[in-house]
Structures are given as structure tokens and as C-alpha cells.
Design an enzyme around this catalytic site. Sequence first.
Site, short mmCIF file in Angstrom:
data_model
loop_
_atom_site.label_atom_id
_atom_site.label_comp_id
_atom_site.label_asym_id
_atom_site.label_seq_id
_atom_site.Cartn_x
_atom_site.Cartn_y
_atom_site.Cartn_z
N HIS A 32 0.85 -1.11 -0.09
CA HIS A 32 -0.16 0.04 -0.14
C HIS A 32 0.84 1.32 -0.13
CE1 HIS A 32 -3.53 2.28 0.75
NE2 HIS A 32 -3.02 2.92 1.86
N ASP B 57 2.68 1.69 -3.39
CA ASP B 57 1.43 2.18 -4.12
C ASP B 57 1.33 3.49 -4.28
OD1 ASP B 57 -0.86 1.49 -6.27
OD2 ASP B 57 -2.08 1.76 -4.47
#
Length: 108
Positions: free
Chosen positions: A77, A80
Site C-alpha cells: 500500500h 502504491d
Amino acid sequence: MDDARMEVVMGLIMHGGNAKGQAYQAIQFAKAGKFDEADEAIEAASQELKEAHDVQTDMLTKEAQGEHTEIDLYMVHGQDHLMNAITFKDMAVELIALMKRVSELEDK
């Protein structure tokens, strides 16, 4: 997750999110014809990306030295966020350049 890993992940998320927000603000400034402010916001986005990149580089250096980083959903995450921020900032720079060009042509 230990505190050190959470600090890395939060650094990626925080700086990546701040960079994307600054890039978005830069586009809004450019849409309003405030190109100096847009350039300042892009510079702020670049600084945030540098901070995130420093976090990532530290992690990669430790990995190269044999200190393995466990990859989990939090780390994915965070990465990302960083990659999306980089892409968004790059596209904002191009979009602002086009808006500047249109503005110059309209002024002629």
C-alpha cells in the site's frame, strides 16, 4: 508490525499523499492562470517525493546489506501511494506546461 516498519510504511504513505495533493493543487492553480503558484506547488510535490524516495532508498540499502524487509499489504500500500504520486506529479507537470502554452497562445 514493529515500529520501524510502520515508520517506513507511514513515511511512504504520508509523503506520497502529500506529493499527490501538492500536484493536484498545482493543476488547480494552473487552471486559474496562477502559474507561479502552480510551479511552487510542483516544487513542494517534488520535495515530498524526495522525502518518500529517501525512505525507500534507506529500505533498499538495508535490503542490499542483508536486512530483509518483510513484504505485506501495508508495504504494498505504501509503495502504491508512492508510485501513484510520482505518476500524478509527472502528468501534472505536463498538463501545466500545456496550460501555459494555451495561455501564451490566447495572449497573442
